[in-house]
Enzyme design. Structure first.
Site, PDB file in Angstrom:
ATOM      1  N   LYS A  92       0.865  -1.179   0.000  1.00  0.00           N
ATOM      2  CA  LYS A  92       0.000   0.000   0.000  1.00  0.00           C
ATOM      3  C   LYS A  92       0.900   1.227   0.000  1.00  0.00           C
ATOM      4  CE  LYS A  92      -4.388   0.547   2.414  1.00  0.00           C
ATOM      5  NZ  LYS A  92      -5.037   0.463   3.737  1.00  0.00           N
TER       6      LYS A  92
HETATM    7  O1  G3P Z   1      -7.629   1.037   5.683  1.00  0.00           O
HETATM    8  C1  G3P Z   1      -7.942   2.325   5.357  1.00  0.00           C
HETATM    9  C2  G3P Z   1      -9.285   2.839   5.809  1.00  0.00           C
HETATM   10  O2  G3P Z   1     -10.273   1.885   5.638  1.00  0.00           O
HETATM   11  C3  G3P Z   1      -9.332   3.637   7.072  1.00  0.00           C
HETATM   12  O3  G3P Z   1     -10.607   3.854   7.569  1.00  0.00           O
HETATM   13  O4  G3P Z   1     -12.154   4.516   9.381  1.00  0.00           O
HETATM   14  O5  G3P Z   1      -9.712   5.135   9.542  1.00  0.00           O
HETATM   15  O6  G3P Z   1     -11.205   6.256   7.903  1.00  0.00           O
HETATM   16  P1  G3P Z   1     -10.919   5.014   8.661  1.00  0.00           P
END
Ligand code: G3P
Length: 215
Positions: A83
């Site tokens: 990533k």
């Molecule tokens: O893995 C990346 C993403 O899904 C992060 O989510 O909830 O931290 O915005 P969030």
């Protein structure tokens, strides 16, 4: 649509693998920071459990360092996808890595132009962050619609991972738009299968079954 679990927690991964519906896992530095295992052991263990791609994030900031870091991460397991955040250094690194056959998930995508450039650099996946856009009063799903339309216009093979998913509605909208993948936290994954009418229906059938004559 493929469903990935957005977690670095082994217990959550084991549980959802047992449901028979899991296609992959995405992690990020924040998710890894919540676990107790050393990073490389954690990645190896996740990759062993998961029958599909596992996104693991690079934390370098310069293209040449990102390339070295990504090559090292790929040695940990055959299903590692690296990533890389979308910026100019990230694009340069993605171009080099994709030419080597290393799969890149370009992350922290907040605009359709970022997704287009990521795809042109050879990213196998792009991760638009829907919930974080909703948090600042944008409509995150519009971004998914735009990216899917652009990729269809030009037959780009890059797959769209709808990320930063906060509730089951996000998953349903992503599926209606035709996004390839949604990556879902464990709490949302549980909600995808739950319905109170199903629970009430099961309870009623079990009660009534007791009244059925078996002979
Ligand atoms: O893995 C990346 C993403 O899904 C992060 O989510 O909830 O931290 O915005 P969030």
């Amino acid at each position: 649509m493929k469903l990935f679990l957005d977690t670095a927690n082994l217990q959550e991964i084991r549980e959802v693998v047992s449901w028979g519906i899991l296609d992959g896992v995405t992690t990020n530095p924040t998710l890894c920071s919540r676990e107790n295992l050393p990073f490389e052991d954690l990645v190896r263990e996740i990759c062993h459990l998961v029958p599909g791609p596992v996104s693991v994030e690079c934390v370098s900031t310069r293209a040449e360092d990102l390339v070295q870091e990504a090559r090292k991460l790929c040695q940990l397991a055959p299903n590692v996808v690296v990533k890389i955040p979308v910026n100019i250094e990230g694009l340069k690194a993605t171009k080099i890595l994709s030419a080597e056959g290393i799969k890149v998930n370009m992350t922290l995508i907040f605009s359709p132009s970022q997704a287009l450039l990521a795809a042109k650099a050879g990213a196998a996946f792009v991760s638009p962050f829907i919930g974080r856009l909703d948090d600042v009063s944008h409509h995150g799903m519009e971004l998914v619609e735009q990216i899917v339309a652009i990729f269809e216009n030009y037959n780009l093979e890059t797959e769209v991972i709808v990320a930063s998913v906060r509730h089951p509605g996000h998953v349903v909208e992503a599926a209606l738009i035709g996004a390839h993948i949604a990556t879902v936290p464990y709490s949302v994954m549980e909600k995808l299968v739950k319905h109170p009418l199903t629970d009430i229906g099961i309870e009623r059938f079990l009660q009534d079954w007791k009244k059925v004559s078996l002979k």
